[in-house]
Design a protein around this motif. Structure first.
Motif, short mmCIF file in Angstrom:
data_model
loop_
_atom_site.label_atom_id
_atom_site.label_comp_id
_atom_site.label_asym_id
_atom_site.label_seq_id
_atom_site.Cartn_x
_atom_site.Cartn_y
_atom_site.Cartn_z
N VAL A 78 -1.80 13.00 -5.75
CA VAL A 78 -2.80 12.75 -6.79
C VAL A 78 -2.94 11.25 -6.97
O VAL A 78 -2.38 10.47 -6.21
N LEU A 79 -3.69 10.86 -7.98
CA LEU A 79 -3.92 9.45 -8.22
C LEU A 79 -2.59 8.72 -8.43
O LEU A 79 -1.71 9.21 -9.12
N PRO A 80 -2.43 7.53 -7.84
CA PRO A 80 -1.17 6.79 -8.01
C PRO A 80 -1.02 6.25 -9.43
O PRO A 80 -1.99 6.15 -10.19
N PHE A 81 0.21 5.92 -9.75
CA PHE A 81 0.57 5.37 -11.08
C PHE A 81 0.21 6.34 -12.21
O PHE A 81 -0.19 5.91 -13.30
N THR A 82 0.31 7.61 -11.95
CA THR A 82 0.05 8.61 -12.99
C THR A 82 1.36 9.30 -13.35
O THR A 82 2.27 9.43 -12.53
N SER A 83 1.43 9.75 -14.62
CA SER A 83 2.58 10.54 -15.05
C SER A 83 2.23 12.01 -14.89
O SER A 83 1.09 12.42 -15.10
N LYS A 84 3.22 12.80 -14.52
CA LYS A 84 2.98 14.21 -14.22
C LYS A 84 3.98 15.05 -15.01
O LYS A 84 5.18 14.94 -14.80
N ARG A 85 3.46 15.88 -15.91
CA ARG A 85 4.30 16.73 -16.75
C ARG A 85 4.26 18.16 -16.25
O ARG A 85 3.18 18.73 -16.09
N LYS A 86 5.43 18.73 -16.01
CA LYS A 86 5.51 20.09 -15.46
C LYS A 86 5.33 21.13 -16.56
O LYS A 86 5.94 21.06 -17.62
N ILE A 87 4.48 22.13 -16.29
CA ILE A 87 4.27 23.26 -17.20
C ILE A 87 4.42 24.55 -16.39
O ILE A 87 3.77 24.72 -15.35
N ARG A 144 -4.28 8.64 -20.45
CA ARG A 144 -5.53 9.40 -20.43
C ARG A 144 -5.36 10.64 -19.55
O ARG A 144 -4.86 10.55 -18.43
N TYR A 145 -5.80 11.79 -20.08
CA TYR A 145 -5.70 13.03 -19.32
C TYR A 145 -6.76 13.04 -18.22
O TYR A 145 -7.95 12.92 -18.50
N VAL A 146 -6.31 13.19 -16.97
CA VAL A 146 -7.25 13.18 -15.84
C VAL A 146 -7.37 14.54 -15.17
O VAL A 146 -8.21 14.72 -14.28
N GLY A 147 -6.55 15.50 -15.55
CA GLY A 147 -6.67 16.84 -14.98
C GLY A 147 -5.32 17.49 -14.75
O GLY A 147 -4.27 16.90 -15.01
N SER A 148 -5.38 18.72 -14.27
CA SER A 148 -4.17 19.49 -13.98
C SER A 148 -4.22 19.98 -12.54
O SER A 148 -5.29 20.26 -11.99
N VAL A 149 -3.04 20.09 -11.95
CA VAL A 149 -2.92 20.59 -10.58
C VAL A 149 -2.03 21.83 -10.61
O VAL A 149 -0.90 21.76 -11.09
N ALA A 178 2.39 24.32 -12.86
CA ALA A 178 1.30 23.36 -12.86
C ALA A 178 1.82 22.03 -13.37
O ALA A 178 2.88 21.96 -14.01
N LYS A 179 1.08 20.98 -13.07
CA LYS A 179 1.43 19.66 -13.57
C LYS A 179 0.22 19.02 -14.21
O LYS A 179 -0.88 19.02 -13.64
N VAL A 180 0.45 18.53 -15.42
CA VAL A 180 -0.60 17.84 -16.17
C VAL A 180 -0.53 16.36 -15.82
O VAL A 180 0.51 15.71 -16.00
N VAL A 181 -1.63 15.82 -15.32
CA VAL A 181 -1.67 14.45 -14.80
C VAL A 181 -2.32 13.53 -15.83
O VAL A 181 -3.41 13.82 -16.33
N GLN A 182 -1.63 12.42 -16.14
CA GLN A 182 -2.15 11.42 -17.07
C GLN A 182 -2.11 10.05 -16.40
O GLN A 182 -1.13 9.69 -15.72
N PHE A 183 -3.16 9.29 -16.61
CA PHE A 183 -3.22 7.92 -16.10
C PHE A 183 -3.33 6.97 -17.28
O PHE A 183 -4.35 6.93 -17.98
N LEU A 184 -2.26 6.24 -17.52
CA LEU A 184 -2.20 5.29 -18.63
C LEU A 184 -2.55 5.96 -19.96
O LEU A 184 -3.31 5.43 -20.77
N LEU A 242 0.83 -1.21 0.00
CA LEU A 242 0.00 0.00 0.00
C LEU A 242 0.87 1.26 0.00
O LEU A 242 0.55 2.24 -0.70
N ALA A 243 1.94 1.24 0.75
CA ALA A 243 2.82 2.40 0.81
C ALA A 243 3.47 2.68 -0.54
O ALA A 243 3.58 3.83 -0.97
N VAL A 244 3.90 1.60 -1.23
CA VAL A 244 4.49 1.78 -2.55
C VAL A 244 3.50 2.40 -3.52
O VAL A 244 3.84 3.30 -4.30
N VAL A 245 2.25 1.92 -3.46
CA VAL A 245 1.22 2.45 -4.34
C VAL A 245 0.95 3.92 -4.04
O VAL A 245 0.87 4.77 -4.93
N ILE A 246 0.83 4.24 -2.76
CA ILE A 246 0.53 5.63 -2.37
C ILE A 246 1.68 6.56 -2.69
O ILE A 246 1.48 7.71 -3.12
N LEU A 247 2.90 6.09 -2.50
CA LEU A 247 4.06 6.95 -2.74
C LEU A 247 4.16 7.40 -4.20
O LEU A 247 4.74 8.45 -4.48
N THR A 248 3.60 6.63 -5.12
CA THR A 248 3.67 7.04 -6.53
C THR A 248 2.78 8.24 -6.84
O THR A 248 2.89 8.83 -7.91
#
Length: 283
Positions: A83-92, A70-75, A62-68, A46-52
């Motif tokens: 944010v959601l685990p196992f997501t890629s985060k691109r800095k803008i 798919r665009y899921v939103g920006s922070v 800002a960071k653009v968040v993608q899950f597999l 669980l910790a490994v999953v949450i840490l991602t």
């Protein structure tokens, strides 16, 4: 297109993870060694999953968040976020940026070759479009800026002697027109152009000397026109005052001679030498 991604305060999630680990350890100790190992393994997974899902966002970033894919939103909220685990985060970056175009050589509306460059101030306002609508928004803005500057130069003359015609030297009007055109061109990329101004404007070297002579001649003609207008007004005033006060009565021939002499004195570019007539006025 842009939307806010699900997020939680990173410190709260980290604290919850630690509390959960302590609770799992206490339960495992009381339940036995096998239960302790099972709970410990589950907590590690669980910790490994949450840490991602942890990420750090700097101010004006800002960071653009993608899950597999798919665009899921920006922070865009600065700080330690989860944010959601196992997501890629691109800095803008959301900071205001500026750049100066290269000196472009184009023909103006009159066909004269000119050199022109402009500075463009912009920032990203929609991170999703900046990421997914174009390959590289910085390169896109640079290319569109050069295209807009070229278009501006070809639709306006370098210099205009007609009050109703805008020239490239009319800074405020040209800057407004360039800014408006760039905003329309860069809206697709989620970029807002704050300001665009010409920083370099000159005739091309091959015609610079000829155009300088032309400009000097135009200024001389304009100055002479003003001098003549003023001189005619002064002569008219002098004749009207002489006639009104009855100082002297001049016939048409003498009026013409007086007008000629006054215009020579007032319009000449050199000092005149007065000649005193001591004899008869008609000698």
């Amino acid at each position: 297109m842009e939307k806010r991604a699900f997020r939680l305060n990173g410190f709260l999630v980290l604290a919850a993870l630690i509390v959960l680990g302590v609770a799992a350890g206490l339960v495992g100790v009381n339940a036995g060694e096998i239960a302790l190992m099972g709970l410990g393994l589950a907590w590690v997974v669980l910790a490994v999953v949450i840490l991602t899902g942890f990420t750090v966002i700097n101010p004006n970033e800002a960071k653009v968040v993608q899950f597999l894919g798919r665009y899921v939103g920006s922070v865009a909220e600065a700080g330690f976020q989860w944010v959601l685990p196992f997501t890629s985060k691109r800095k803008i970056t959301l900071r205001v940026r500026n750049f100066e175009t290269t000196k472009l050589k184009v023909n103006d509306a009159d066909g004269n070759p000119v050199e022109i460059a402009a500075v463009v101030v912009y920032k990203v306002v929609e991170t999703a479009r900046a990421t997914f609508s174009v390959d590289d928004y910085e390169e896109y803005v640079a290319i569109q800026s050069e295209a807009a500057v070229r278009h501006l130069a070809t639709t306006h003359p370098y210099d205009s002697h007609e009050p109703s015609r805008t020239s490239l030297r009319d800074g405020a009007e040209v800057a407004t027109e360039l800014t408006t055109e760039l905003r329309d061109r860069t809206e697709l990329a989620g970029v807002e152009v704050l300001e665009a101004r010409i920083t370099h404007l000159a005739y091309a070297p091959e015609i610079a000397q000829a155009m300088l002579v032309r400009q000097q001649a135009a200024q001389v003609v304009a100055a002479r026109t003003k001098i003549v207008e003023g001189a005619v007004g002064m002569v008219q005033l002098a004749l009207d005052r002489l006639a009104a006060e009855g100082v002297v009565d001049l016939d048409e021939e003498r009026k013409a001679q007086m007008v000629s002499n006054l215009l020579v004195v007032l319009c000449g570019d050199r000092a005149t030498q007065p000649v005193v007539n001591a004899g008869s006025l008609y000698a």
